[in-house]
Structure formats: C-alpha cells, structure tokens
Design a protein around this motif. Structure first.
Motif, PDB file in Angstrom:
ATOM      1  N   LYS A 147      28.868 -70.476  16.237  1.00 28.34           N
ATOM      2  CA  LYS A 147      28.991 -71.852  15.739  1.00 28.34           C
ATOM      3  C   LYS A 147      27.665 -72.485  15.343  1.00 28.34           C
ATOM      4  O   LYS A 147      27.388 -73.631  15.667  1.00 28.34           O
ATOM      5  N   VAL A 148      26.832 -71.721  14.646  1.00 26.05           N
ATOM      6  CA  VAL A 148      25.599 -72.275  14.071  1.00 26.05           C
ATOM      7  C   VAL A 148      25.657 -72.041  12.571  1.00 26.05           C
ATOM      8  O   VAL A 148      26.414 -71.184  12.106  1.00 26.05           O
ATOM      9  N   PRO A 149      24.887 -72.801  11.787  1.00 23.48           N
ATOM     10  CA  PRO A 149      24.888 -72.568  10.334  1.00 23.48           C
ATOM     11  C   PRO A 149      24.511 -71.126  10.004  1.00 23.48           C
ATOM     12  O   PRO A 149      23.790 -70.473  10.767  1.00 23.48           O
ATOM     13  N   ALA A 150      24.966 -70.637   8.855  1.00 26.83           N
ATOM     14  CA  ALA A 150      24.757 -69.237   8.470  1.00 26.83           C
ATOM     15  C   ALA A 150      23.290 -68.849   8.397  1.00 26.83           C
ATOM     16  O   ALA A 150      22.935 -67.711   8.690  1.00 26.83           O
ATOM     17  N   LEU A 189      20.962 -69.704  10.334  1.00 25.23           N
ATOM     18  CA  LEU A 189      20.437 -69.419  11.668  1.00 25.23           C
ATOM     19  C   LEU A 189      20.971 -68.069  12.106  1.00 25.23           C
ATOM     20  O   LEU A 189      22.157 -67.914  12.375  1.00 25.23           O
ATOM     21  N   LYS A 190      20.110 -67.085  12.141  1.00 24.25           N
ATOM     22  CA  LYS A 190      20.538 -65.713  12.416  1.00 24.25           C
ATOM     23  C   LYS A 190      20.802 -65.479  13.890  1.00 24.25           C
ATOM     24  O   LYS A 190      21.491 -64.542  14.257  1.00 24.25           O
ATOM     25  N   GLY A 191      20.211 -66.281  14.773  1.00 24.95           N
ATOM     26  CA  GLY A 191      20.390 -66.101  16.209  1.00 24.95           C
ATOM     27  C   GLY A 191      19.081 -66.318  16.932  1.00 24.95           C
ATOM     28  O   GLY A 191      18.244 -67.108  16.503  1.00 24.95           O
ATOM     29  N   VAL A 192      18.907 -65.591  18.046  1.00 23.08           N
ATOM     30  CA  VAL A 192      17.707 -65.754  18.860  1.00 23.08           C
ATOM     31  C   VAL A 192      17.091 -64.386  19.169  1.00 23.08           C
ATOM     32  O   VAL A 192      17.778 -63.367  19.160  1.00 23.08           O
ATOM     33  N   ILE A 193      15.786 -64.395  19.419  1.00 25.17           N
ATOM     34  CA  ILE A 193      15.096 -63.192  19.880  1.00 25.17           C
ATOM     35  C   ILE A 193      14.368 -63.535  21.178  1.00 25.17           C
ATOM     36  O   ILE A 193      14.101 -64.713  21.460  1.00 25.17           O
ATOM     37  N   ASN A 194      14.067 -62.502  21.946  1.00 29.17           N
ATOM     38  CA  ASN A 194      13.289 -62.664  23.162  1.00 29.17           C
ATOM     39  C   ASN A 194      11.893 -62.137  22.869  1.00 29.17           C
ATOM     40  O   ASN A 194      11.712 -60.939  22.668  1.00 29.17           O
ATOM     41  N   LEU A 195      10.923 -63.039  22.803  1.00 32.37           N
ATOM     42  CA  LEU A 195       9.552 -62.641  22.506  1.00 32.37           C
ATOM     43  C   LEU A 195       8.691 -62.928  23.729  1.00 32.37           C
ATOM     44  O   LEU A 195       8.442 -64.092  24.055  1.00 32.37           O
ATOM     45  N   ARG A 196       8.309 -61.877  24.433  1.00 30.06           N
ATOM     46  CA  ARG A 196       7.501 -61.993  25.654  1.00 30.06           C
ATOM     47  C   ARG A 196       8.082 -63.028  26.623  1.00 30.06           C
ATOM     48  O   ARG A 196       7.375 -63.905  27.118  1.00 30.06           O
ATOM     49  N   GLY A 197       9.392 -62.941  26.853  1.00 26.19           N
ATOM     50  CA  GLY A 197      10.041 -63.821  27.821  1.00 26.19           C
ATOM     51  C   GLY A 197      10.448 -65.181  27.288  1.00 26.19           C
ATOM     52  O   GLY A 197      11.094 -65.956  27.989  1.00 26.19           O
ATOM     53  N   ARG A 217      15.536 -67.044   3.302  1.00 25.53           N
ATOM     54  CA  ARG A 217      16.280 -66.852   2.048  1.00 25.53           C
ATOM     55  C   ARG A 217      17.551 -67.694   2.027  1.00 25.53           C
ATOM     56  O   ARG A 217      17.819 -68.390   1.050  1.00 25.53           O
ATOM     57  N   LEU A 218      18.361 -67.600   3.091  1.00 28.92           N
ATOM     58  CA  LEU A 218      19.622 -68.350   3.117  1.00 28.92           C
ATOM     59  C   LEU A 218      19.368 -69.850   3.148  1.00 28.92           C
ATOM     60  O   LEU A 218      20.069 -70.620   2.506  1.00 28.92           O
ATOM     61  N   LYS A 219      18.357 -70.273   3.897  1.00 28.03           N
ATOM     62  CA  LYS A 219      18.050 -71.699   3.996  1.00 28.03           C
ATOM     63  C   LYS A 219      17.675 -72.269   2.623  1.00 28.03           C
ATOM     64  O   LYS A 219      17.997 -73.391   2.289  1.00 28.03           O
ATOM     65  N   MET A 220      17.012 -71.448   1.810  1.00 31.62           N
ATOM     66  CA  MET A 220      16.579 -71.913   0.493  1.00 31.62           C
ATOM     67  C   MET A 220      17.606 -71.637  -0.593  1.00 31.62           C
ATOM     68  O   MET A 220      17.341 -71.842  -1.772  1.00 31.62           O
ATOM     69  N   THR A 260      12.663 -76.409   8.440  1.00 35.75           N
ATOM     70  CA  THR A 260      13.170 -76.197   9.790  1.00 35.75           C
ATOM     71  C   THR A 260      14.059 -77.321  10.297  1.00 35.75           C
ATOM     72  O   THR A 260      14.742 -77.151  11.298  1.00 35.75           O
ATOM     73  N   LEU A 261      14.076 -78.461   9.621  1.00 36.51           N
ATOM     74  CA  LEU A 261      15.006 -79.518  10.036  1.00 36.51           C
ATOM     75  C   LEU A 261      16.428 -79.090   9.755  1.00 36.51           C
ATOM     76  O   LEU A 261      16.725 -78.557   8.698  1.00 36.51           O
ATOM     77  N   GLU A 262      17.314 -79.343  10.707  1.00 36.90           N
ATOM     78  CA  GLU A 262      18.690 -78.875  10.547  1.00 36.90           C
ATOM     79  C   GLU A 262      19.536 -79.820   9.698  1.00 36.90           C
ATOM     80  O   GLU A 262      20.595 -79.456   9.259  1.00 36.90           O
ATOM     81  N   GLU A 263      19.057 -81.039   9.444  1.00 32.28           N
ATOM     82  CA  GLU A 263      19.865 -82.002   8.699  1.00 32.28           C
ATOM     83  C   GLU A 263      20.138 -81.545   7.271  1.00 32.28           C
ATOM     84  O   GLU A 263      21.168 -81.852   6.716  1.00 32.28           O
TER      85      GLU A 263
END
Length: 158
Positions: free
Chosen positions: A51-54, A56-64, A73-76, A153-156
């Motif tokens: 349930k996030v906009p397309a 937003l690909k998801g999340v990563i774990n970077l050093r905790g 690309r999709l955002k633009m 990066t603003l979601e609006e």
C-alpha cells in the motif's frame, strides 16, 4: 585577501562552485548536489512494502538502518527501471525526510560547476517533470539537469 569594491561597483568578484554527482537515467544525465549524498551502494534486495505508491520500491537494510528506496525513473514519469550491473542506490540525507535511497541507472562522475555554468529553471514550468529540476549545468559541452531533491522526495506530488 579581501577585495574592496568602490561604491557603485556591483560586479560580483567571487564565483561560487558546487559539486554534483552526475547520474544517468535512460539517455539523460542528471546532477545531484554532493552535499546531500550519504552513500552510494550496489543494487541489493529491496523488501516490498504494501500500500505505497508504485515509485516507492520498498526498504533496504543498510548497516542496521532501514531505509526507504524509491525509483527515480517512476517518480519522474519515465519507464520502469532496467536493473543492470551499473545500477546503484544513492542514499540521500535530507533535512525534512531523513535518509532515503534512490535507484539510478548509473553513477558517472563528480563535476564541479560554477554559478556561471548553471542556468536556473523558471518556476512556472507547466510540465511535471520540470518541477524536479532546479537548473541546468553546462560541463564539457554537455547539459546536466540538476535535480531538486526536495520536490522529488516529497510524497505529495506522487
């Protein structure tokens, strides 16, 4: 050494210089202000978030630290990402949004642009993609569109 100006001398003596990381999205080159870049990492597994906009690909774990990752690309409004060996995730540190990762096709180089090499964009640009660009830099005969990271990066404006 400080230069003193006579009264009425309006010339600006010192030009400001800014460093940008040049990235590639499709056939276009874009510049990201290096002051906002925290890290550049290779593409890795991204955990989807429902349930996030397309874009937003998801999340990563970077050093905790768990960081959201978006497709630039999709955002633009461009075609979907084609992941290659050159694909990178750039970790941005932004004041309002904290850290966020953006997927780019390739990280090319670091360039230094003086204020005389940057043309600001007019604010009344009607095209949505243009609102993501603050200006255009000229470097070695090529044009580099300079990204406005806050508007991206603003979601609006999804």
């Amino acid at each position: 050494m400080k230069n003193t100006l006579k009264a009425g001398d309006e010339r600006k003596i010192e030009e400001e210089f800014f460093q940008y990381i040049v990235i590639r999205l499709g056939d276009e080159q874009y510049g990201i202000d290096i002051r906002y870049i925290d890290n550049i990492v290779r593409m890795q597994h991204i955990t989807r978030v429902p349930k996030v906009p397309a874009y937003l690909k998801g999340v990563i774990n970077l050093r905790g630290e768990v960081l959201p990752v978006m497709s630039l690309r999709l955002k633009m409004g461009l075609e979907a990402d084609e992941l290659t060996r050159a694909t990178r995730i750039i970790i941005l540190k932004l004041e309002q949004q904290g850290s966020v990762g953006i997927i780019v096709d390739e990280v090319k180089e670091v360039v230094t642009l003086g204020t005389s090499e940057i043309e600001k964009m007019s604010q009344n640009a009607g095209e949505n993609k243009k609102s993501f660009i603050t200006g255009v830099g000229k470097h070695n005969g090529e044009l580099i569109s300079l990204l406005d990271l806050n508007s991206i990066t603003l979601e609006e404006n999804a």
